[in-house]
Design an enzyme around this catalytic site. Sequence first.
Site, PDB file in Angstrom:
ATOM      1  N   CYS A 139      -5.110  -2.967   2.681  1.00  0.00           N
ATOM      2  CA  CYS A 139      -4.927  -2.970   4.124  1.00  0.00           C
ATOM      3  C   CYS A 139      -6.199  -3.329   4.874  1.00  0.00           C
ATOM      4  CB  CYS A 139      -4.363  -1.620   4.576  1.00  0.00           C
ATOM      5  SG  CYS A 139      -3.600  -1.685   6.228  1.00  0.00           S
ATOM      6  N   GLU A 142       0.850  -1.191   0.000  1.00  0.00           N
ATOM      7  CA  GLU A 142       0.000   0.000   0.000  1.00  0.00           C
ATOM      8  C   GLU A 142       0.890   1.247   0.000  1.00  0.00           C
ATOM      9  OE1 GLU A 142      -3.326   2.000   3.013  1.00  0.00           O
ATOM     10  OE2 GLU A 142      -1.924   0.464   3.732  1.00  0.00           O
ATOM     11  N   LYS A 200      -9.551   2.280  -2.927  1.00  0.00           N
ATOM     12  CA  LYS A 200      -9.959   1.663  -1.669  1.00  0.00           C
ATOM     13  C   LYS A 200     -11.394   2.061  -1.331  1.00  0.00           C
ATOM     14  CE  LYS A 200      -8.285   0.911   3.057  1.00  0.00           C
ATOM     15  NZ  LYS A 200      -7.257   1.267   4.061  1.00  0.00           N
TER      16      LYS A 200
END
Length: 520
Positions: free
Chosen positions: A389, A280, A339
């Site tokens: 994540c 990330e 995301k």
Amino acid sequence: MRKLPLRRVATLLLPLLLGAALAQTFGRPQYGSFSVVIVAIFAALLWRTPQSSMRARAKRGALMGLLFGLGWFAGGLWWLYISMAVYGGMAAPLAASAVVLFSAYLALYPLLAGALAAALAPPATSRPWHAARGVGAALAFAGAWTLAEVLRGTVFTGFPWLALGYAQVGNPLAGYAPILGMYGVDFAAALTAALLAALTQVSLRGAALAAGLLIILAVAGQQLANVRWTHPTGPQFTVALLQGDVPQGEKFRPERLAPTLSLYGNWLTTLRADLIVTPETGVPVLPEDLPPSYLHTIATALRSHHAQALLGIPLTRGANQYTNSVLGIGAAAPYRYDKAHLVPFGEFIPYGFHWFVRLMHIPLGDFARGTFHQPSFAVDGARVAPTICYEDLFGEQLAQRFRNPAHAPNVIANLTNLAWFGDTIVIPQHLEIARMRSLEFQLPTIRATNTGATAIIAANGRVQAMLPPFTVGVLTGHVQAYAGLTPFAWAASQFGYAPIVLVCLLALGVAIALARTRAR
């Protein structure tokens, strides 16, 4: 006269210590079964109240649930302090207070579970419970516990970290994951704990019934673990997972940018693999802030090697909107994943809390969201679904990508940076969560992380290979794509959390019916 205060202190201290002990079982799969034992002791304490009034039992259960939750979450999430105090620049007392307050908020959910479970259980007496009442109390505990966990994982965007189901990835109860997901495992673990606790409360006949149900739960879980709902598809492909170990305190410093770009640029242009994955924000700046030819050079080298890459990088969307994103490079068509589930305070600022975030110094602290239905990245005919994540905690949201079986993912790819939390238990805790996603969908998971755990996880949830945390290196290996839908993938893609909520409500309904039948 002195005995009463001491007894009162022990009554308050024991659930707090039990919660702290439960926290230590997460990230340590070899101790996962102890989590069930600890919850069993908590359930037994919850039932040790002679009050005949449901209100009185609920009040005592709420207090015990609150204390248990405080020990559980403060003992398992203390590493949040590091992100705020060490890397966020917040004053240490304020950061510590924030962790305690957050733990107190999360403890409201076991408070609710404790109140409901205690209210629906029979009063403690010198005589053992009838078998039906014992089973009813166990079902009430499992239903209340899991329903509270679902609420914790959804309210205010949810925070399901340290859910009891995650601690079971290494034992037979994990076999329920492909059927009802992590919360199904959570329910099975809570029911197992409650049946163990019931052994101390029920008659001999009730104990025999509880023991039989415990055996059925364990054997069924083991058998379900052997059922294959997915199957290999296509040839294996090679992966190279990059772990830069860039210190969080240096990652966003201008003088550190050139070494970071050189490290990842060299890997991306020289490694030979079908798919290369960075962590990330492996590239921590926007494309317009990169050297002009940086991404073009990487794309050209990848195509010359017949390789592709998933690159973690912040991007823009429209005017003044940032996204925490993944770029697909080397493919014929452009690819971008934004995301979808953002971290409160870390990636978006809840309404009314801008003052709190201003106390920290975290760059790019307010991102725009992606959608839950973004397409996968094609690699040699396999569909690779990126997650970034924290969002891999939400299996029901990941399941939205399985709504159309023709476009369902074959591999999960998680890009993570846990350097915010230092060298702590957070790394194995997050690995445990990734293993649960593989179990739920019976798909392999590949993880590229900044500091760990960079790993290849098989479709059965076992770690095939892993880099040592806090080292600079590349993990290479072969990955076999899988096709097919588990019952959980299908049900969650269609109905979200409804199936597990229905299970909890049915358990509570049966518990109430058994209690009323026995009362008559």
